[in-house]
Design a protein around this motif. Structure first.
Motif, mmCIF file in Angstrom:
data_model
loop_
_atom_site.group_PDB
_atom_site.id
_atom_site.type_symbol
_atom_site.label_atom_id
_atom_site.label_comp_id
_atom_site.label_asym_id
_atom_site.label_seq_id
_atom_site.Cartn_x
_atom_site.Cartn_y
_atom_site.Cartn_z
ATOM 1 N N TYR A 74 0.788 -1.112 -0.391
ATOM 2 C CA TYR A 74 -0.364 0.105 0.017
ATOM 3 C C TYR A 74 0.980 1.258 0.017
ATOM 4 O O TYR A 74 1.775 1.414 0.612
ATOM 5 C CB TYR A 74 -1.168 -0.079 1.422
ATOM 6 N N ASP A 75 0.535 2.064 -0.761
ATOM 7 C CA ASP A 75 1.446 3.801 -0.842
ATOM 8 C C ASP A 75 0.451 4.217 -0.336
ATOM 9 O O ASP A 75 -0.220 4.566 -1.310
ATOM 10 C CB ASP A 75 1.329 3.792 -2.103
ATOM 11 N N ASP A 76 1.491 5.364 0.311
ATOM 12 C CA ASP A 76 0.181 6.439 0.722
ATOM 13 C C ASP A 76 0.154 7.743 -0.613
ATOM 14 O O ASP A 76 0.668 7.400 -1.542
ATOM 15 C CB ASP A 76 0.845 6.971 2.138
ATOM 16 N N ARG A 77 -0.465 8.173 0.126
ATOM 17 C CA ARG A 77 -1.062 10.011 -0.952
ATOM 18 C C ARG A 77 0.721 10.300 -0.954
ATOM 19 O O ARG A 77 1.735 10.226 -0.612
ATOM 20 C CB ARG A 77 -1.613 10.465 -0.281
ATOM 21 N N PRO A 78 0.587 10.581 -2.732
ATOM 22 C CA PRO A 78 2.043 11.050 -3.526
ATOM 23 C C PRO A 78 2.284 12.614 -2.836
ATOM 24 O O PRO A 78 1.795 12.818 -4.060
ATOM 25 C CB PRO A 78 2.097 10.607 -4.371
ATOM 26 N N TRP A 79 2.910 12.564 -2.473
ATOM 27 C CA TRP A 79 3.439 13.991 -1.834
ATOM 28 C C TRP A 79 4.191 14.341 -3.085
ATOM 29 O O TRP A 79 5.588 13.857 -2.781
ATOM 30 C CB TRP A 79 3.199 14.317 -0.407
ATOM 31 N N ARG A 80 4.546 15.761 -3.221
ATOM 32 C CA ARG A 80 5.266 16.632 -4.055
ATOM 33 C C ARG A 80 5.437 18.315 -3.818
ATOM 34 O O ARG A 80 4.661 19.171 -4.118
ATOM 35 C CB ARG A 80 4.784 16.528 -5.434
ATOM 36 N N PRO A 81 5.467 18.556 -2.236
ATOM 37 C CA PRO A 81 5.198 19.664 -2.082
ATOM 38 C C PRO A 81 6.573 20.846 -2.418
ATOM 39 O O PRO A 81 7.432 21.484 -1.920
ATOM 40 C CB PRO A 81 5.857 19.403 -0.212
ATOM 41 N N PHE A 82 7.546 20.542 -3.839
ATOM 42 C CA PHE A 82 7.568 21.523 -3.697
ATOM 43 C C PHE A 82 7.227 22.308 -5.176
ATOM 44 O O PHE A 82 6.204 22.668 -6.113
ATOM 45 C CB PHE A 82 8.660 20.261 -5.651
ATOM 46 N N ARG A 83 7.984 23.745 -4.544
ATOM 47 C CA ARG A 83 7.083 24.809 -5.583
ATOM 48 C C ARG A 83 8.030 26.220 -5.323
ATOM 49 O O ARG A 83 9.341 26.094 -5.092
ATOM 50 C CB ARG A 83 5.952 25.704 -4.023
ATOM 51 N N TRP A 84 7.596 26.971 -6.450
ATOM 52 C CA TRP A 84 8.641 28.177 -7.180
ATOM 53 C C TRP A 84 7.700 29.394 -6.918
ATOM 54 O O TRP A 84 6.236 29.326 -8.159
ATOM 55 C CB TRP A 84 9.268 28.286 -8.359
ATOM 56 N N PRO A 85 7.769 29.864 -6.682
ATOM 57 C CA PRO A 85 8.389 30.880 -5.873
ATOM 58 C C PRO A 85 8.895 29.949 -4.347
ATOM 59 O O PRO A 85 7.665 30.027 -4.045
ATOM 60 C CB PRO A 85 8.300 32.278 -5.221
ATOM 61 N N TYR A 86 10.242 29.728 -4.282
ATOM 62 C CA TYR A 86 9.839 28.904 -3.446
ATOM 63 C C TYR A 86 10.141 30.012 -1.290
ATOM 64 O O TYR A 86 11.286 30.001 -1.032
ATOM 65 C CB TYR A 86 11.471 28.074 -2.494
ATOM 66 N N HIS A 87 8.475 29.713 -0.788
ATOM 67 C CA HIS A 87 8.782 30.532 0.287
ATOM 68 C C HIS A 87 8.539 29.555 2.072
ATOM 69 O O HIS A 87 8.228 28.311 0.794
ATOM 70 C CB HIS A 87 7.702 31.198 0.063
ATOM 71 N N GLN A 88 8.580 29.211 2.635
ATOM 72 C CA GLN A 88 8.292 27.991 3.624
ATOM 73 C C GLN A 88 7.290 29.381 4.344
ATOM 74 O O GLN A 88 6.241 28.519 5.608
ATOM 75 C CB GLN A 88 9.049 28.725 5.104
ATOM 76 N N THR A 89 6.599 29.636 3.978
ATOM 77 C CA THR A 89 5.313 30.319 4.861
ATOM 78 C C THR A 89 3.988 30.315 3.919
ATOM 79 O O THR A 89 3.570 31.368 3.889
ATOM 80 C CB THR A 89 5.594 32.114 5.583
ATOM 81 N N MET A 90 3.327 29.127 3.764
ATOM 82 C CA MET A 90 2.190 28.696 2.897
ATOM 83 C C MET A 90 1.972 27.481 2.744
ATOM 84 O O MET A 90 2.417 27.018 3.541
ATOM 85 C CB MET A 90 2.949 29.735 1.489
ATOM 86 N N SER A 91 0.662 27.011 2.032
ATOM 87 C CA SER A 91 0.623 26.388 2.020
ATOM 88 C C SER A 91 -0.346 25.209 3.259
ATOM 89 O O SER A 91 1.034 24.414 3.305
ATOM 90 C CB SER A 91 1.700 25.058 1.622
#
Length: 444
Positions: A74-91
């Motif tokens: 069983y594979d869990d939800r496939p996360w891809r938390p990569f974003r641009w512009p790259y900020h740490q204060t969101m999502s």
């Protein structure tokens, strides 16, 4: 320090994200066809929800009728938390209770590692203050009820004594957990024998109305710190050295914890890169005295063996004690298995070299980025050759963020999620045996 940093980044997003990044929190519909020339799959429901606050009572989780044998594949939800512009204060997304404590094929490895770390390190990784006992009991009861409801074929209720506690049989580990009163072990140990996640418990001190860490079960911090160094400390002290804490969050954190209600659970994911699959301490955060040859080790590694460690996090408040619970669940994805996903290699390379300087140093990206840059360049060119992207494709967060573009809306079917890439296979992607061969340092 890595998980402590993840906690502060999670709350940073909640406090300042909507103010400074309204377009991100609004999640406007993006033109997928413009990027990739195809019609997008349905975006996962949790990623469509921009609101992270609600007055509606939480619904109980929906039973997922999966057997122990099925969990092995069983594979869990496939996360891809990569974003641009790259900020740490969101999502930040509202957490659906079905996914508070997720399940996957690595369950056995995580539970075994928790037991090993407890036996070797004890209260360096699982520690508590006297005032943390009652919220720990409440957390144990909540985790127990969640597992019994969400996974009725994985956890069996042997006996229910009401307020006297429960006896539960774990069908996967074939262990009986006797949680009847008086408890024979600390409640956090029972929690650690049921769920893969790490748990932090934060409580407000009535003497000064400030929040302190009063209990934590953190076998998998990822970085080189022991929870015994943080227990009993105020949030400001815990977060010393974390990027952006003083500038963006210090004044707002206490107010946000005060406003949080049991109906406001949230989730997000952060990430970093390493070349191993260790849970307690990844090699990228190893101290020089324990690994003086780290640079030589990096150069000897095949870039294809590097992986993304996704830190999937949740935050919620307990209804009785008012304690705030932060969970973290590490998940590993190889870069190789994502090479056919449009823009993923491009985003990784962009972030490694052009992300915020403080974050690049905090995640030790400078340590290995030159070693894997050529590999990422090859993957980028490969995507262009296959027509997945072009020179004109805008480099920005993928529309299906924070999940893989091939993920479907229904995150509750029994067989898990199948990556359609020819580069991926369920058996080939299972790194359990490979992880067993990775040598531990003295502080692992």
């Amino acid at each position: 320090m890595i998980q402590i940093g993840l906690l502060v980044l999670l709350v940073t997003a909640l406090v300042v994200g909507p103010k400074y990044y309204p377009s991100i929190f609004a999640k406007p519909i993006q033109n997928y066809r413009k990027y990739f020339g195809t019609t997008p799959p349905s975006t996962p429901s949790s990623s469509r929800k921009s609101s992270y606050s609600s007055n509606e009572p939480l619904a109980p989780p929906t039973p997922l009728m999966i057997t122990p044998e099925q969990v092995k594949n069983y594979d869990d939800r496939p996360w891809r938390p990569f974003r641009w512009p790259y900020h740490q204060t969101m999502s930040i997304f509202r957490l659906e209770m079905n996914h508070w404590l997720d399940m996957d094929k690595y369950y056995w490895r995580y539970i075994q590692e928790k037991k090993r770390i407890w036996m070797k390190y004890g209260r360096e990784n699982i520690d508590w203050l006297p005032e943390g006992y009652e919220p720990s009991v409440e957390l144990m009861q909540m985790v127990t009820d969640h597992m019994l409801t969400r996974y009725p074929l994985l956890f069996t209720l042997v006996e229910d004594r009401g307020e006297g506690g429960k006896i539960v049989y774990n069908e996967m580990t074939e262990e009986t957990l006797d949680m009847t009163m008086p408890l024979k072990e600390h409640p956090l140990l029972y929690v650690s024998n049921m769920a893969k996640e790490d748990f932090y418990i934060v409580m407000k001190n009535p003497k000064d109305d400030l929040h302190y860490l009063v209990a934590a079960a953190v076998p998998f911090p990822g970085g080189s710190f022991g929870i015994h160094e943080k227990i009993g400390r105020h949030l400001d002290v815990i977060h010393e050295g974390v990027p952006y804490y003083k500038e963006k969050l210090k004044r707002s954190m206490e107010r946000w914890f005060e406003r949080l209600t049991p109906n406001d659970p949230v989730e997000r994911a952060s990430w970093y890169i390493s070349w191993d699959h260790k849970l307690k301490l990844n090699n990228v955060y190893q101290l020089p005295k324990f690994n003086p040859n780290i640079e030589a080790d990096i150069k000897s590694m095949d870039p294809k063996d590097f992986n993304i460690r996704v830190e999937r996090q949740t935050l919620r408040k307990l209804p009785k004690s008012g304690a705030v619970i932060f969970t973290n669940h590490p998940i590993f994805y190889s870069i190789e298995e994502m090479k056919d996903e449009p823009l993923i290699p491009s985003l990784l390379r962009k972030i490694l070299y052009e992300g915020p300087e403080d974050i690049l140093k905090y995640k030790n990206f400078e340590l290995f980025r030159d070693h894997i840059a050529g590999y990422l360049d090859e993957l980028i060119q490969r995507q262009k050759d296959k027509g997945l992207i072009s020179d004109d494709t805008p480099l920005k967060t993928i529309p299906s963020y924070p999940f893989a573009h091939w993920a479907k809306t229904d995150f509750d079917f029994v067989n898990g999620w199948n990556n359609p890439s020819p580069s991926y296979s369920k058996e080939g992607s299972n790194y359990t045996e490979k992880a067993k061969m990775e040598k531990y340092a003295e502080n692992d």
